[in-house]
Every structure is written in C-alpha cells, then in structure tokens.
Design an enzyme around this catalytic site. Structure first.
Site, PDB file in Angstrom:
ATOM      1  N   CYS A 158     -14.556  38.003  -6.984  1.00 44.13           N
ATOM      2  CA  CYS A 158     -13.706  36.642  -6.297  1.00 44.13           C
ATOM      3  C   CYS A 158     -12.941  36.621  -5.891  1.00 44.13           C
ATOM      4  CB  CYS A 158     -14.707  35.767  -6.938  1.00 44.13           C
ATOM      5  SG  CYS A 158     -13.725  34.276  -6.353  1.00 44.13           S
TER       6      CYS A 158
ATOM      7  N   HIS B  34     -19.631  35.162  -8.438  1.00 46.72           N
ATOM      8  CA  HIS B  34     -19.931  35.178 -10.029  1.00 46.72           C
ATOM      9  C   HIS B  34     -20.752  36.120 -10.396  1.00 46.72           C
ATOM     10  CE1 HIS B  34     -15.433  33.701 -10.519  1.00 46.72           C
ATOM     11  NE2 HIS B  34     -15.777  33.076  -9.801  1.00 46.72           N
TER      12      HIS B  34
ATOM     13  N   GLU C   9     -20.800  37.683 -12.933  1.00 46.06           N
ATOM     14  CA  GLU C   9     -21.031  37.256 -14.860  1.00 46.06           C
ATOM     15  C   GLU C   9     -20.978  36.069 -14.851  1.00 46.06           C
ATOM     16  OE1 GLU C   9     -18.686  37.052 -12.716  1.00 46.06           O
ATOM     17  OE2 GLU C   9     -17.315  36.171 -13.048  1.00 46.06           O
TER      18      GLU C   9
END
Ligand code: GLN
Length: 192
Positions: free
Chosen positions: A78, A170, A172
């Site tokens: 990002c 994202h 994660e």
C-alpha cells in the site's frame, strides 16, 4: 531468516506477526543501524507522505535506494508500494523510486475507500487470495522489467521487479501468509 519491518508509521505489528507466522524472524526497523544483518525489508502501509518525510529525515531514502539497487529484497504494501514507485501521479513527495512503475494514490476513489476482494495470483498456487484494500493506490503503468502478478481490470495491484515486490493491498491483515512466504522464498533464493 531475518526480515525487517520499517517502523516509522503505519501497519507495523501486523507485518511482524505475519512474518513470524511465515517462519521468519521479524525486526522492527526504527533507525538505520537496525538494517544491519537483515536479509530483506517490508515497507508497510500507512500514509506515504508521512513515511516518505520520516524516511528522508532518518536517512533511509539514500541508504535503501543504494541497497535496493544492489539487490536487497524489499516488499512494499500500500503506502509502501507508493514509496517504491518511480512515478506518483500528481505528486512530488519523497520516494525511493526503485521500481519502474507509475502509481495512482487513493486510486479506487471514495466510493470504495476500503474493500475486500478475492484475487487470482497464479504465483501463489491454488486458491484465491483475499485482499484487503484501504484507500489503496494502484499501478497504472509498468516498465519492461516488471512482472504483473495480479490486477483488477486494468488496475495493477501486485507486481514484482527482481528483488522488489509491491502490493496495493494489505496481505498482513488476513491469516493467509502465502504472499509473505512468497517474499521469503525469493529472499532465500537470491534474485540476481
Ligand atoms: N492512501 C495512502 C497513501 O496514499 C495509502 C493507504 C494505505 O497504506 N493503506 O499514502
């Protein structure tokens, strides 16, 4: 494997957890000295103008630019993707500029500020990858050395240039660690 997560601003702890779940040792990188002994670095999401300003202030821009050109593996997610880009539409903000890509910040517009979608990423093998987009950028153009790994229509959301990997979303924020493991796989193999 010892991988750093640039810890100036943004979604740091989630990357630390994802790296650990993927079997790596994660190091929070707050100053230049913390880069010593690392085999790769994740540049997290957050606010790219803030991350860029802090990277400049702490000397990371010059250091990481040199390391990146030398083959040091980096994964930008990002805002981290924006930091890796050579061209940022309509902006002269600080960046590493290591990847031959042009990005559009907040490229999905207000209506779709945040959304999740299943992506087909053949490099990750079977099964869709659930991707979380938060005020995400997209890649509008890539140079010849850049491999496009996933796109939504004509908006590129995952790409790789040798030792450098960039995602608009994202990875994660979901329990799926395949993309982190993919990054670790080319860290250990060396990219030349
Ligand atoms: N919109 C942010 C930027 O342009 C990026 C958002 C994110 O990293 N989740 O910096």
């Amino acid at each position: 494997m010892k991988i750093g997560v640039l810890d100036l601003q943004g979604a740091v702890i989630e990357h630390v957890r994802a790296l650990e779940a993927a079997g790596a040792e994660a190091v929070r990188v707050k100053k230049l000295a913390h880069l010593a002994g690392l085999e790769g670095l994740i540049i997290p999401g957050g606010e790219s103008t803030t991350i860029g300003r802090l990277m400049e202030e702490y000397g990371f821009l010059d250091a990481l630019r040199a390391m990146g050109r030398d083959g040091f593996p980096m994964f930008g997610t990002c805002a981290g993707m924006i930091m890796l880009a050579r061209d940022i539409a309509g902006s002269d903000q600080s960046r590493l500029g290591l990847m031959d890509i042009a990005v559009q910040r907040n490229g999905f517009g207000r209506q779709r500020d945040s959304f999740e979608i299943d992506l087909d990423i053949s490099a990750l093998g079977n099964g869709p990858f659930r991707a979380v987009f938060i005020r995400a950028p997209y890649v509008s153009a890539v140079g010849p050395g850049v491999e496009v790994m996933a796109a939504l229509g004509d908006r590129i959301v995952l790409c790789r240039q040798g030792n450098l990997l960039a995602s608009a979303f994202h990875p994660e924020l979901t329990p799926d660690t395949r993309l982190h493991r993919y990054f670790l796989s080319f860290v250990s193999r060396g990219t030349g």
